[in-house]
Structure formats: C-alpha cells, structure tokens
Design a protein around this motif. Sequence first.
Motif, mmCIF file in Angstrom:
data_model
loop_
_atom_site.group_PDB
_atom_site.id
_atom_site.type_symbol
_atom_site.label_atom_id
_atom_site.label_comp_id
_atom_site.label_asym_id
_atom_site.label_seq_id
_atom_site.Cartn_x
_atom_site.Cartn_y
_atom_site.Cartn_z
ATOM 1 N N ASP A 145 0.857 -1.174 0.000
ATOM 2 C CA ASP A 145 0.000 0.000 0.000
ATOM 3 C C ASP A 145 0.900 1.233 0.000
ATOM 4 O OD1 ASP A 145 -1.720 2.132 0.762
ATOM 5 O OD2 ASP A 145 -3.091 0.686 1.662
ATOM 6 N N PHE A 149 -10.130 -5.645 6.228
ATOM 7 C CA PHE A 149 -9.065 -5.782 5.239
ATOM 8 C C PHE A 149 -9.193 -7.118 4.527
ATOM 9 C CE2 PHE A 149 -7.397 -7.371 9.276
ATOM 10 C CZ PHE A 149 -6.852 -8.601 8.929
ATOM 11 N N LYS A 177 -4.373 -4.130 17.959
ATOM 12 C CA LYS A 177 -5.344 -4.618 16.997
ATOM 13 C C LYS A 177 -5.530 -6.112 17.234
ATOM 14 C CE LYS A 177 -4.474 -1.376 13.171
ATOM 15 N NZ LYS A 177 -4.105 -1.256 11.740
ATOM 16 N N GLY A 220 -9.831 -2.516 1.571
ATOM 17 C CA GLY A 220 -9.957 -2.146 2.970
ATOM 18 C C GLY A 220 -11.055 -1.133 3.192
ATOM 19 N N GLU A 249 -10.213 6.961 5.166
ATOM 20 C CA GLU A 249 -11.502 7.482 5.606
ATOM 21 C C GLU A 249 -12.662 6.662 5.064
ATOM 22 O OE1 GLU A 249 -11.623 11.567 4.512
ATOM 23 O OE2 GLU A 249 -10.031 12.164 5.896
ATOM 24 N N ASN A 268 -10.542 -5.849 12.200
ATOM 25 C CA ASN A 268 -9.917 -5.307 13.400
ATOM 26 C C ASN A 268 -11.000 -5.049 14.447
ATOM 27 O OD1 ASN A 268 -7.260 -5.267 12.326
ATOM 28 N ND2 ASN A 268 -7.729 -3.380 11.235
ATOM 29 N N LYS A 318 -11.810 1.814 5.950
ATOM 30 C CA LYS A 318 -11.237 2.565 7.065
ATOM 31 C C LYS A 318 -10.074 1.747 7.640
ATOM 32 C CE LYS A 318 -15.423 5.173 8.021
ATOM 33 N NZ LYS A 318 -16.422 5.594 9.019
ATOM 34 N N ASP A 319 -9.995 1.618 8.953
ATOM 35 C CA ASP A 319 -8.985 0.764 9.562
ATOM 36 C C ASP A 319 -9.691 -0.379 10.286
ATOM 37 O OD1 ASP A 319 -6.401 -0.011 10.038
ATOM 38 O OD2 ASP A 319 -6.165 1.189 11.851
ATOM 39 N N ASN A 333 -9.217 -2.139 18.104
ATOM 40 C CA ASN A 333 -8.326 -1.217 17.413
ATOM 41 C C ASN A 333 -8.180 0.040 18.263
ATOM 42 O OD1 ASN A 333 -6.814 0.257 15.629
ATOM 43 N ND2 ASN A 333 -8.194 0.028 13.894
ATOM 44 N N GLN A 370 0.849 4.115 6.573
ATOM 45 C CA GLN A 370 0.615 4.736 7.871
ATOM 46 C C GLN A 370 -0.607 5.654 7.884
ATOM 47 O OE1 GLN A 370 2.336 3.797 10.559
ATOM 48 N NE2 GLN A 370 3.364 2.367 9.175
ATOM 49 N N GLU A 371 -1.149 5.975 6.716
ATOM 50 C CA GLU A 371 -2.326 6.829 6.676
ATOM 51 C C GLU A 371 -3.553 6.064 7.138
ATOM 52 O OE1 GLU A 371 -2.897 8.417 2.837
ATOM 53 O OE2 GLU A 371 -1.196 9.791 2.942
ATOM 54 N N GLN A 372 -4.476 6.742 7.819
ATOM 55 C CA GLN A 372 -5.718 6.138 8.240
ATOM 56 C C GLN A 372 -6.782 6.420 7.186
ATOM 57 O OE1 GLN A 372 -5.945 4.179 10.983
ATOM 58 N NE2 GLN A 372 -3.731 4.504 11.038
#
Length: 273
Positions: free
Chosen positions: A22, A69, A87, A63, A30, A79, A65-66, A82, A26-28
């Motif tokens: 990716d 996946f 996680k 994916g 949206e 997750n 958001k976080d 989180n 490290q970016e979250q």
Amino acid sequence: MRTALLAAALAVAVPGLALAADPQPQEQPEGWTVTVGAAAVASPVWQGSDDTAVSLFPDLRVGYKDVFFASLPDGVGWNAINSDGWKAGPVAKIRFGRDEKDGGSPFRISGDSDALIGLGDVDAAVEVGGFVEKRFGDREQWRLKAEARRGFGGHEGLLLDASATYQARFGYTMLNVGPKLTVASEDYMQTYFGIDPLQSVRSGLPTYQADGGLLSYGVSAQLIQPLNRRSAILAFASYDRLAEDAADSPLVRLRGDENQFTVGIGYGLRFGF
C-alpha cells in the motif's frame, strides 16, 4: 517458508511472501480503498524444496477505514479491537494445494520439481483463526504480531505465526525488517512432511512420522518506495530455516533443503472511494 492464493479475497499462505505494498501504509483511510498490483517472486517450488520457481502473483487489497481488510498476504480479517496501538480480530486465509507433478502454484511461470512424485497431491485448505498485534514506539515503528489458524480441507492442523518488525524511514522510503517463526501441529507436519507406507513404496523415500513443533524460523525485509501518493514499488526478501521434524523429514533431507529463500519485486496502485 512458507510456502505459505485467492485473488480477490483470501491470502496466500506462502511463508515469507509479501506482495505489492500500500503506497501510504501509515495513513488512516476514511472510506474504502482498493490497491491493485503484481509481484514477480522467486521462491521454493514447495515448502522445503531446493528447486526454485518464478511466479507472477496478482495483488489485490481491499480495505474499509482501519476496520476491514482483504489481501493476498494478510487474508480476510476484521480489526475488532483497534485502540492504543492494539489490533485484534478474526482472520481467514487460503493455502493452495500441493501437486506432486509440479508443486502446484497457480501463478508459477517457470521452474518445477519432480521430488514430490509418489507422495500424492494435497488439496487446498482454508485456514481460519485470529490475530493480535501491538504497535509501539514514538512513531509506532515497532510491531509485534501473533496469529493462530486452524486448517480445513487439505490439512486439519493448527498453525501459530509470530513476528517482530521494525520500520525505519529514510525520507519517503520505508524499510521493514524483523524475525519470525511458525509453530505447527502434528496434523500439519504429517500432511506436508510425513511419509506413510504407501507413499514410501510409491516415492522410494523411507516412512516417516512427523510430530508437531517448531516448523520454521527466519527473517524478512521489505523496502517500500512510494512513487507518489497513490503508487509504490516494493522489493522484498525472506529467509526461513525449517526446524525439528520438518527439517528431519526424508523429503527435505534427501530431496529438498532446510534453507528456504524468497526474493521479489512488486508494484501497487491505490484508489480511494
């Protein structure tokens, strides 16, 4: 060692294998993100092989958001926890079958092995379980992860993967490096490294009963170079050493190698929705 694919959803269980990265890990995100790419990989034809195959793996990551996946190396997961660098949640992966004629990788473009002839084919297996991960450090540059899975189909064994990763940054370039190990149950070991009387007659190898224990240990490294905010290239390498009953198997001692190397290069392009 992996050698550890369902292209749109499940992970390849090919030890040491990492595919296109990716671009901004490290970016979250949206919302929904999709990363597409491919990786050229040189790796053992089968887990424990001393022959090398070159494969071209498609890479698809989805994916939300976080939270959710789905990717080739990481499988399908959620997750569920989180928070504060932790996680944890469920995960599912697929381990493609082993073909006695050529090793069985559906993405192999060159290289094969005749060492498995007489041992029969091993069907694909779905591995279902859970993971826990902890990130820490000033920039969360350290990551500890453990993942346990139970196989259904080609093998009915249990697997435990554990790893530690350190991420160093050089401008926009990222280097991930760290040790790893895998522990497997008797069922897994016997499926891939054991030799029953019928297999012994057909293959010429002595009978062997494999017990559970440490399967492999090693180290992996990934160098990620973003090209822009949406794309990146990735070079990776991995070394795994088979251990205990896997290394002692006549299949490995007489027709394979306990030292397993994987190298490759990949490209990924990300889209957000």
